[in-house]
Design an enzyme around this catalytic site. Structure first.
Site, PDB file in Angstrom:
ATOM      1  N   LEU A   1      -0.424 -13.189  -7.834  1.00 41.64           N
ATOM      2  CA  LEU A   1      -0.126 -13.636  -6.352  1.00 41.64           C
ATOM      3  C   LEU A   1       0.534 -14.663  -5.956  1.00 41.64           C
ATOM      4  O   LEU A   1       0.271 -15.846  -6.742  1.00 41.64           O
ATOM      5  CB  LEU A   1      -1.678 -13.885  -5.929  1.00 41.64           C
ATOM      6  CG  LEU A   1      -2.883 -12.583  -6.116  1.00 41.64           C
ATOM      7  CD1 LEU A   1      -4.161 -13.069  -5.418  1.00 41.64           C
ATOM      8  CD2 LEU A   1      -2.139 -11.153  -5.469  1.00 41.64           C
TER       9      LEU A   1
ATOM     10  N   ARG B   1       0.998 -28.345   2.088  1.00 36.91           N
ATOM     11  CA  ARG B   1       0.812 -29.603   1.639  1.00 36.91           C
ATOM     12  C   ARG B   1       1.498 -30.389   0.825  1.00 36.91           C
ATOM     13  O   ARG B   1       1.745 -31.676   0.305  1.00 36.91           O
ATOM     14  CB  ARG B   1      -0.936 -29.731   1.361  1.00 36.91           C
ATOM     15  CG  ARG B   1      -1.628 -29.714   2.564  1.00 36.91           C
ATOM     16  CD  ARG B   1      -2.912 -29.884   2.096  1.00 36.91           C
ATOM     17  NE  ARG B   1      -3.520 -28.708   1.603  1.00 36.91           N
ATOM     18  CZ  ARG B   1      -4.634 -28.483   0.766  1.00 36.91           C
ATOM     19  NH1 ARG B   1      -5.427 -29.476   0.551  1.00 36.91           N
ATOM     20  NH2 ARG B   1      -5.067 -27.118   0.736  1.00 36.91           N
TER      21      ARG B   1
ATOM     22  N   GLU C   1     -16.894 -17.079  -1.118  1.00 36.59           N
ATOM     23  CA  GLU C   1     -15.963 -17.990  -0.621  1.00 36.59           C
ATOM     24  C   GLU C   1     -16.809 -19.458  -0.236  1.00 36.59           C
ATOM     25  O   GLU C   1     -17.716 -19.325   0.535  1.00 36.59           O
ATOM     26  CB  GLU C   1     -14.867 -17.711   0.336  1.00 36.59           C
ATOM     27  CG  GLU C   1     -13.982 -16.703  -0.360  1.00 36.59           C
ATOM     28  CD  GLU C   1     -13.523 -17.048  -1.586  1.00 36.59           C
ATOM     29  OE1 GLU C   1     -12.666 -18.177  -1.774  1.00 36.59           O
ATOM     30  OE2 GLU C   1     -13.751 -16.447  -2.637  1.00 36.59           O
TER      31      GLU C   1
ATOM     32  N   LYS D   1      31.665 -35.210 -25.812  1.00 38.80           N
ATOM     33  CA  LYS D   1      31.533 -33.924 -25.039  1.00 38.80           C
ATOM     34  C   LYS D   1      32.275 -32.835 -25.714  1.00 38.80           C
ATOM     35  O   LYS D   1      33.562 -32.753 -26.010  1.00 38.80           O
ATOM     36  CB  LYS D   1      32.209 -34.301 -23.672  1.00 38.80           C
ATOM     37  CG  LYS D   1      32.004 -33.124 -22.642  1.00 38.80           C
ATOM     38  CD  LYS D   1      32.801 -32.901 -21.687  1.00 38.80           C
ATOM     39  CE  LYS D   1      34.111 -32.087 -21.978  1.00 38.80           C
ATOM     40  NZ  LYS D   1      35.160 -31.836 -21.286  1.00 38.80           N
TER      41      LYS D   1
ATOM     42  N   ASN E   1      37.004 -42.143 -39.710  1.00 35.49           N
ATOM     43  CA  ASN E   1      36.548 -43.750 -39.027  1.00 35.49           C
ATOM     44  C   ASN E   1      37.223 -43.665 -37.855  1.00 35.49           C
ATOM     45  O   ASN E   1      38.400 -43.901 -37.657  1.00 35.49           O
ATOM     46  CB  ASN E   1      36.850 -44.526 -39.881  1.00 35.49           C
ATOM     47  CG  ASN E   1      35.985 -45.877 -39.629  1.00 35.49           C
ATOM     48  OD1 ASN E   1      34.736 -46.083 -39.561  1.00 35.49           O
ATOM     49  ND2 ASN E   1      36.831 -46.875 -38.947  1.00 35.49           N
TER      50      ASN E   1
HETATM   51  C1  UD1 Z   1      -9.206 -17.867  -4.122  1.00 34.58           C
HETATM   52  C2  UD1 Z   1     -10.399 -17.129  -4.388  1.00 34.58           C
HETATM   53  C3  UD1 Z   1     -11.327 -17.886  -4.754  1.00 34.58           C
HETATM   54  C4  UD1 Z   1     -10.987 -18.528  -6.252  1.00 34.58           C
HETATM   55  C5  UD1 Z   1      -9.936 -19.319  -6.076  1.00 34.58           C
HETATM   56  C6  UD1 Z   1      -9.287 -19.733  -7.603  1.00 34.58           C
HETATM   57  C7  UD1 Z   1     -10.152 -15.370  -2.686  1.00 34.58           C
HETATM   58  C8  UD1 Z   1     -10.625 -15.061  -1.147  1.00 34.58           C
HETATM   59  N1  UD1 Z   1     -10.812 -16.577  -3.159  1.00 34.58           N
HETATM   60  O1  UD1 Z   1      -9.355 -19.073  -3.315  1.00 34.58           O
HETATM   61  O2  UD1 Z   1     -12.527 -17.302  -4.989  1.00 34.58           O
HETATM   62  O3  UD1 Z   1     -12.137 -19.635  -6.479  1.00 34.58           O
HETATM   63  O4  UD1 Z   1      -8.649 -18.413  -5.468  1.00 34.58           O
HETATM   64  O5  UD1 Z   1      -8.164 -20.715  -7.386  1.00 34.58           O
HETATM   65  O6  UD1 Z   1      -9.357 -14.759  -3.337  1.00 34.58           O
HETATM   66  N2  UD1 Z   1      -2.058 -15.289  -1.833  1.00 34.58           N
HETATM   67  C9  UD1 Z   1      -1.078 -14.686  -1.428  1.00 34.58           C
HETATM   68  N3  UD1 Z   1      -1.277 -13.698  -0.180  1.00 34.58           N
HETATM   69  C10 UD1 Z   1      -2.368 -14.186   0.609  1.00 34.58           C
HETATM   70  C11 UD1 Z   1      -3.359 -14.994   0.285  1.00 34.58           C
HETATM   71  C12 UD1 Z   1      -3.056 -15.685  -0.945  1.00 34.58           C
HETATM   72  O7  UD1 Z   1      -0.331 -14.304  -2.240  1.00 34.58           O
HETATM   73  O8  UD1 Z   1      -2.509 -13.429   1.638  1.00 34.58           O
HETATM   74  C13 UD1 Z   1      -1.918 -16.046  -3.093  1.00 34.58           C
HETATM   75  C14 UD1 Z   1      -1.718 -17.696  -2.978  1.00 34.58           C
HETATM   76  O9  UD1 Z   1      -0.348 -18.084  -2.975  1.00 34.58           O
HETATM   77  C15 UD1 Z   1      -2.376 -18.142  -4.080  1.00 34.58           C
HETATM   78  C16 UD1 Z   1      -3.482 -17.187  -4.623  1.00 34.58           C
HETATM   79  O10 UD1 Z   1      -3.184 -15.912  -3.737  1.00 34.58           O
HETATM   80  O11 UD1 Z   1      -1.458 -18.018  -5.378  1.00 34.58           O
HETATM   81  C17 UD1 Z   1      -4.707 -17.718  -4.043  1.00 34.58           C
HETATM   82  O12 UD1 Z   1      -4.785 -17.948  -2.724  1.00 34.58           O
HETATM   83  P1  UD1 Z   1      -5.678 -19.190  -2.099  1.00 34.58           P
HETATM   84  O13 UD1 Z   1      -5.358 -18.956  -0.724  1.00 34.58           O
HETATM   85  O14 UD1 Z   1      -5.095 -20.345  -2.751  1.00 34.58           O
HETATM   86  O15 UD1 Z   1      -6.899 -18.708  -2.590  1.00 34.58           O
HETATM   87  P2  UD1 Z   1      -8.284 -19.759  -2.576  1.00 34.58           P
HETATM   88  O16 UD1 Z   1      -8.920 -20.149  -1.405  1.00 34.58           O
HETATM   89  O17 UD1 Z   1      -7.825 -20.915  -3.355  1.00 34.58           O
END
Ligand code: UD1
Ligand code: CA
Length: 466
Positions: A9, A16, A163, A355, A381
């Site tokens: 993902l 941020r 969550e 280089k 040298n």
């Molecule tokens: C998620 C988990 C949480 C876990 C945590 C660990 C869910 C609902 N929650 O929360 O239980 O403890 O990761 O780090 O899954 N992303 C996408 N598309 C989206 C949403 C997210 O690609 O629509 C990707 C984000 O870029 C990221 C990853 O998924 O790489 C996790 O997403 P993020 O929003 O950070 O989830 P957390 O709230 O951290």
């Protein structure tokens, strides 16, 4: 057919971070966080072509990076509707892996500490229990924003992941958290995904809700080290990941027999160093660098993509894309640029730049010298202040210097030019023609000496005063 595929993902933007780059391309020890994850997946034995990356924010940048890394697939998530929705975008790949009990590993692209050992240990458990889903968990106290692993009061078996935003006060106290990494039976994940609903505090389709749907056959694998869950949302957290990764990698080198003294020694993930090499403070070693044994590297040295032999000393050296053979000594204040090979026993002193050149065994360049686009023989040298004029404003030309040549101080070598074996150039000469083997080349104006210059000057001054 390999029955394991992986979905990473990586669609988030990471506002941020306040960066022009997407979050997964923010670097830990010079490597995008996504790169760490991809390498762990590769090390776990999953083929690149069976890895699908979910892109969204800055999809083009992420795709470009992926192309530089390997043959990966990408799936575009046009709207960011949650982790479950993200996984759904890779349905095509899931279907390819749903026959004959294929499994899918889901990982977060921004968790660079996830390692191949954890991935495979979780997979073994997943297979041995024949589970529909195996959640990789970790113990984190306080558990912060992570999803909480909820267990059945009687059986203690996994019952749901809640969550943080949706937790009751009691659930908030749970310290076993979801790492965001899971193994699923592909077929069961395909079954569960369309049933997800976005009726939660975030209004997202949570991948974690598949656990409740698959609860009859859901397991957890608790990672040995909770470090695997760590990610970064802002620059401060990224700094922390860098510090932790630096320590972890340096520890690996201590175990392998490398000494590191003082502070600020930063070593990239793929760097290899043989034992009994000493690294001194303020030294950065990165890229595909390999260093032999018995070397002293640093202080104040930066090395990138270099192959370095044994017993090499580099003190205040910047070296990029170069090959440095055994027993070379260089520094301080030396710049070794791409395409350079320094053969055995070469000695380089202060303020020397080299280089795209080959420097033969035993050759010495002791001070204030620039050698570019040159092929230099053995035991040459170089006097102080030698310069190759390798560029005529349009093209680069080569300078060739034979074995045992003696290049006098302040020689300019106007390329293309050749100096033969055992030839000498006199100090201060500008060499624009080839010098045959064994010859002496002098190019100087006639020396004009005016006798009694000082006396005359004194007299003139006295006359003026009178
Ligand atoms: C998620 C988990 C949480 C876990 C945590 C660990 C869910 C609902 N929650 O929360 O239980 O403890 O990761 O780090 O899954 N992303 C996408 N598309 C989206 C949403 C997210 O690609 O629509 C990707 C984000 O870029 C990221 C990853 O998924 O790489 C996790 O997403 P993020 O929003 O950070 O989830 P957390 O709230 O951290
Ligand atoms: Ca996260």
């Amino acid at each position: 057919m390999d029955k394991r595929c992986c979905i990473i993902l990586a669609a988030g933007d990471g506002k941020r971070m306040n960066s022009a780059n997407p979050k997964v391309l923010m670097t830990v020890l010079f490597e995008p966080m996504l790169g760490w994850v991809l390498d762990s997946v590769r090390n776990a034995g999953i083929k690149d072509e069976n890895v699908g990356v979910i892109t969204g924010s800055s999809a083009i940048q992420v795709a470009e990076y992926l192309e530089s890394k390997g043959q990966y697939r990408t799936f575009l998530q046009e709207e960011r509707k949650g982790t479950g929705h993200a996984v759904m975008q890779a349905e095509k790949m899931l279907r390819e892996f749903s026959d004959d009990g294929g499994d899918v590993l889901v990982l977060c692209g921004d968790a660079p500490f996830m390692d191949a050992g954890t991935i495979n240990a979780a997979y073994e458990l997943h297979k041995s229990r024949d589970s529909d889903v195996t959640v990789i968990t970790a113990n984190v106290d306080p558990a912060g924003n992570y999803g909480r692993v909820k267990r059945d009061k009687n059986t203690n078996l996994l019952s749901a992941i809640v969550e943080m935003k949706d937790c009751t006060p009691d659930e908030l106290k749970i310290t076993e958290v979801n790492s965001g990494a899971y193994w699923f039976k592909s077929e069961r994940l395909i079954w569960a995904l369309p049933q997800l609903r976005d009726n939660n505090k975030s209004g997202e389709f949570y991948l974690t809700d598949t656990v409740e749907l698959l609860v009859k056959s859901a397991s957890t694998y608790m990672a040995n080290d909770s470090i695997i869950v760590l990610g970064a949302n802002d620059r401060r957290q990224l700094r922390k990941l860098n510090d932790m990764m630096t320590e972890m990698i340096n520890n690996r080198h201590y175990v392998a027999g490398v000494d590191i003294i003082g502070h600020n020694v930063i070593i990239g993930k793929d760097v290899k160093i043989a034992r009994d090499t000493l690294l001194m403070p303020n030294t950065i070693i990165r890229g595909q660098t390999e260093i032999g044994s018995g070397c002293v590297i640093g202080p104040n040295t930066q090395i990138s993509d270099c192959k370095i032999g044994d017993n090499v000393t580099l003190n205040s050296v910047q070296a990029f894309d170069a090959v440095i053979h055994d027993n070379v000594k260089a520094g301080p204040f030396v710049h070794i640029r791409p395409g350079t090979t320094l053969h055995k026993n070469v000695k380089i002193g202060d303020f020397v730049e080299i280089k795209n050149s080959e420097i033969g065994e035993g050759t010495a360049l002791a001070h204030l010298t620039y050698i570019g686009d040159s092929d230099v023989g053995k035991n040459v040298n170089f006097g102080c202040g030698t310069v190759t004029a390798n560029y005529d404003g349009l093209e680069k030309h080569r300078t060739i210097i034979g074995d045992n040549a003696f290049i006098g101080c302040n020689t300019n070598l106007i390329a293309p030019v050749e100096v033969g074996d055992n030839a000498t150039t006199a100090a201060g000469s500008t060499i624009a023609k080839n010098v045959p083997a064994g010859a002496l080349a002098i190019e100087r104006g006639q020396l004009n000496v005016k006798e009694d210059w000082y006396k005359n000057k004194l007299r003139l001054n006295k006359d003026k005063a009178d």
